[in-house]
Design a protein around this motif. Structure first.
Motif, short mmCIF file in Angstrom:
data_model
loop_
_atom_site.label_atom_id
_atom_site.label_comp_id
_atom_site.label_asym_id
_atom_site.label_seq_id
_atom_site.Cartn_x
_atom_site.Cartn_y
_atom_site.Cartn_z
N GLN A 47 -72.83 -48.21 28.26
CA GLN A 47 -72.72 -49.63 28.60
C GLN A 47 -73.99 -50.31 28.13
OE1 GLN A 47 -70.06 -51.02 30.42
NE2 GLN A 47 -70.87 -53.09 30.35
N LEU A 48 -73.87 -51.17 27.09
CA LEU A 48 -75.04 -51.81 26.50
C LEU A 48 -75.35 -53.12 27.22
CD1 LEU A 48 -74.00 -49.85 24.22
CD2 LEU A 48 -75.01 -51.46 22.61
N GLY B 222 -83.10 -51.31 22.86
CA GLY B 222 -82.71 -52.18 23.98
C GLY B 222 -82.47 -51.36 25.22
N GLU B 223 -81.34 -51.63 25.90
CA GLU B 223 -81.05 -50.97 27.17
C GLU B 223 -79.59 -50.59 27.25
OE1 GLU B 223 -81.79 -51.59 31.98
OE2 GLU B 223 -81.95 -53.32 30.64
N ALA B 224 -79.32 -49.41 27.81
CA ALA B 224 -77.94 -48.95 27.98
C ALA B 224 -77.86 -47.95 29.13
CB ALA B 224 -77.41 -48.32 26.70
N PHE B 225 -76.72 -47.97 29.80
CA PHE B 225 -76.43 -47.00 30.87
C PHE B 225 -75.42 -46.01 30.31
CE2 PHE B 225 -73.73 -45.78 34.56
CZ PHE B 225 -74.68 -45.06 35.25
N SER C 251 -82.70 -36.47 26.79
CA SER C 251 -81.60 -35.55 26.53
C SER C 251 -81.03 -34.99 27.83
CB SER C 251 -82.07 -34.39 25.63
OG SER C 251 -83.13 -33.69 26.23
N VAL C 252 -79.71 -34.76 27.82
CA VAL C 252 -79.00 -34.26 28.99
C VAL C 252 -77.85 -33.37 28.51
CG1 VAL C 252 -79.51 -36.33 30.34
CG2 VAL C 252 -77.39 -36.21 29.03
N LEU C 253 -77.20 -32.71 29.47
CA LEU C 253 -75.98 -31.96 29.17
C LEU C 253 -74.75 -32.70 29.70
CD1 LEU C 253 -77.15 -28.29 29.86
CD2 LEU C 253 -76.97 -29.47 27.68
N GLY C 254 -74.86 -33.31 30.86
CA GLY C 254 -73.77 -34.09 31.43
C GLY C 254 -74.27 -34.79 32.66
N THR C 255 -74.42 -36.09 32.61
CA THR C 255 -75.02 -36.82 33.72
C THR C 255 -74.87 -38.31 33.48
OG1 THR C 255 -77.08 -37.10 34.97
CG2 THR C 255 -77.28 -36.89 32.62
N SER C 256 -75.42 -39.12 34.37
CA SER C 256 -75.47 -40.57 34.16
C SER C 256 -76.91 -41.03 34.31
CB SER C 256 -74.56 -41.31 35.15
OG SER C 256 -74.93 -41.07 36.49
N PHE C 257 -77.34 -41.90 33.41
CA PHE C 257 -78.73 -42.32 33.40
C PHE C 257 -78.84 -43.64 32.65
CE2 PHE C 257 -77.86 -39.82 29.71
CZ PHE C 257 -78.59 -40.35 28.68
N ASN C 258 -79.95 -44.34 32.88
CA ASN C 258 -80.20 -45.61 32.23
C ASN C 258 -81.46 -45.48 31.37
OD1 ASN C 258 -79.29 -48.62 32.35
ND2 ASN C 258 -81.52 -48.75 32.46
N VAL C 259 -81.37 -46.00 30.13
CA VAL C 259 -82.51 -45.99 29.22
C VAL C 259 -82.79 -47.41 28.78
CG1 VAL C 259 -83.49 -45.09 27.09
CG2 VAL C 259 -81.89 -43.69 28.40
N LYS C 260 -84.04 -47.81 28.90
CA LYS C 260 -84.44 -49.15 28.47
C LYS C 260 -85.70 -49.03 27.63
CE LYS C 260 -85.89 -53.65 30.33
NZ LYS C 260 -86.13 -54.41 31.57
N GLN C 261 -85.61 -49.46 26.37
CA GLN C 261 -86.78 -49.45 25.50
C GLN C 261 -86.90 -50.82 24.84
OE1 GLN C 261 -87.17 -49.03 21.56
NE2 GLN C 261 -89.12 -49.85 22.34
N ARG C 262 -87.86 -51.57 25.31
CA ARG C 262 -88.14 -52.88 24.73
C ARG C 262 -89.65 -52.99 24.54
NH1 ARG C 262 -83.41 -55.72 24.63
NH2 ARG C 262 -81.98 -55.61 26.41
N GLY C 263 -90.04 -53.52 23.41
CA GLY C 263 -91.46 -53.65 23.15
C GLY C 263 -92.14 -52.30 23.16
N ASP C 264 -93.24 -52.19 23.89
CA ASP C 264 -94.00 -50.93 23.91
C ASP C 264 -93.77 -50.14 25.19
OD1 ASP C 264 -95.26 -52.51 25.75
OD2 ASP C 264 -97.28 -52.32 24.88
#
Length: 310
Positions: free
Chosen positions: A125-126, A149-152, A171-184
């Motif tokens: 989900q972006l 950017g950011e995605a769940f 990195s994962v094998l099977g899970t739910s997580f949120n990643v947000k990378q903006r700027g530094d």
């Protein structure tokens, strides 16, 4: 000799659909033209093939040898040369299409969210102004994508699933997580399962309710957060924790597409709070009023000016 063989640009103009209707009809009705049409039609069905370079060179040498065994004729009088030129042009067109389609890119625009279902059924989900890029053809061999950017993510169990960002990898094998990378800054929050985060010398495994915050200068820390089923932004609220003021403004820009005028006067402010994603005026008020920051906002032009203290 065909009428078009003395025109060096004819085939390229035909491939680019630059002929007049009369020229196109006349050419495609001819025997040679029909052969070229068949080649183009066949090329649309092609997938990137493996190519035997040695065999190709051998065939080319054989062709040159054969040509040398017969009386020499000018290029424009040799149909084989024209066929070779046409085939080369077709291959160039096909190669450009195949190369451009090598990666799949999904983008969520300003103020939008986008749900991407990946080839294995995993979901991404972006959030606003975010992009993921991945190789669909190679997905079964390597579940890997690039995020800006950011995605769940909700990942199906299976082989390792990796999210690459400009600052670090998750990195994962099977899970739910949120990643947000903006700027530094890179933020990774684990909701279910376990999440491995690597950035330079920083290497850790997150469990549910843990979040890692990493900056491009190598600073990193892990802390707790109130874990729900999904991030708040999916439900229409952007939350920020210990975030530099400049990045807060960038979040407002990402969600609402604002034209923000700001000279850096409040860069020392660190903000913790949130704002709704459905009303720009309310969002700006909730962020700036508690900080006692004066501003001018034009709803029509979506222009926000941060005013300095008198």
């Amino acid at each position: 000799m065909e009428y078009w063989q003395d025109d060096d640009t004819f085939l390229s103009r035909w491939l680019n659909d630059e002929l007049s209707e009369e020229e196109k009809l006349r050419f495609e009705s001819s025997e040679a033209g029909q052969e070229f049409v068949k080649m183009m039609q066949a090329s649309t069905l092609l997938k990137a093939p493996s190519y035997d370079v040695e065999a190709g060179l051998s065939q080319l040498k054989d062709a040159i040898t054969t040509e040398n065994d017969v009386p020499v004729r000018p290029l424009y009088q040799r149909p084989a040369i024209w066929m070779a030129i046409a085939a080369s042009l077709v291959l160039i067109v096909v190669a450009s299409v195949l190369l451009s389609d090598a990666d799949t890119e999904i983008y969520a625009g300003i103020g939008q969210q986008e749900l991407a279902v990946l080839p294995d059924g995993s979901k991404a989900q972006l959030n606003s102004n975010s992009t993921i890029t991945y190789d669909e053809e190679n997905w079964q061999q390597e579940r890997r994508l690039q995020l800006e950017g950011e995605a769940f993510f909700e990942v199906k169990k299976g082989s390792k699933f990796t999210v690459n960002t400009a600052i670090g990898d998750v990195s994962v094998l099977g899970t739910s997580f949120n990643v947000k990378q903006r700027g530094d800054e890179l933020l990774v929050a684990c909701y279910t399962g376990k999440v491995k985060v690597v950035s330079g010398d920083f290497d850790t495994v997150l469990t549910p309710g843990k979040i890692a915050k990493i900056t491009s200068d190598g600073k990193a820390r892990v802390f707790d957060f109130e874990s729900e089923e999904t991030p708040s932004w999916i439900n229409g609220i952007t939350t920020l924790d210990e975030t530099p003021f400049k990045m807060v403004l960038e979040e407002l820009e990402n969600v609402y597409g604002l034209d923000i005028q700001y000279d850096g006067a409040y860069d020392t402010i660190i903000y913790t709070g949130g704002f709704p994603n459905n009303n720009a005026g309310n969002a700006i008020k909730l962020v700036l009023d508690p900080l006692n920051i004066r501003y001018a906002f034009d709803q029509k032009s979506k222009s926000l000016t941060i005013l300095n203290e008198d």
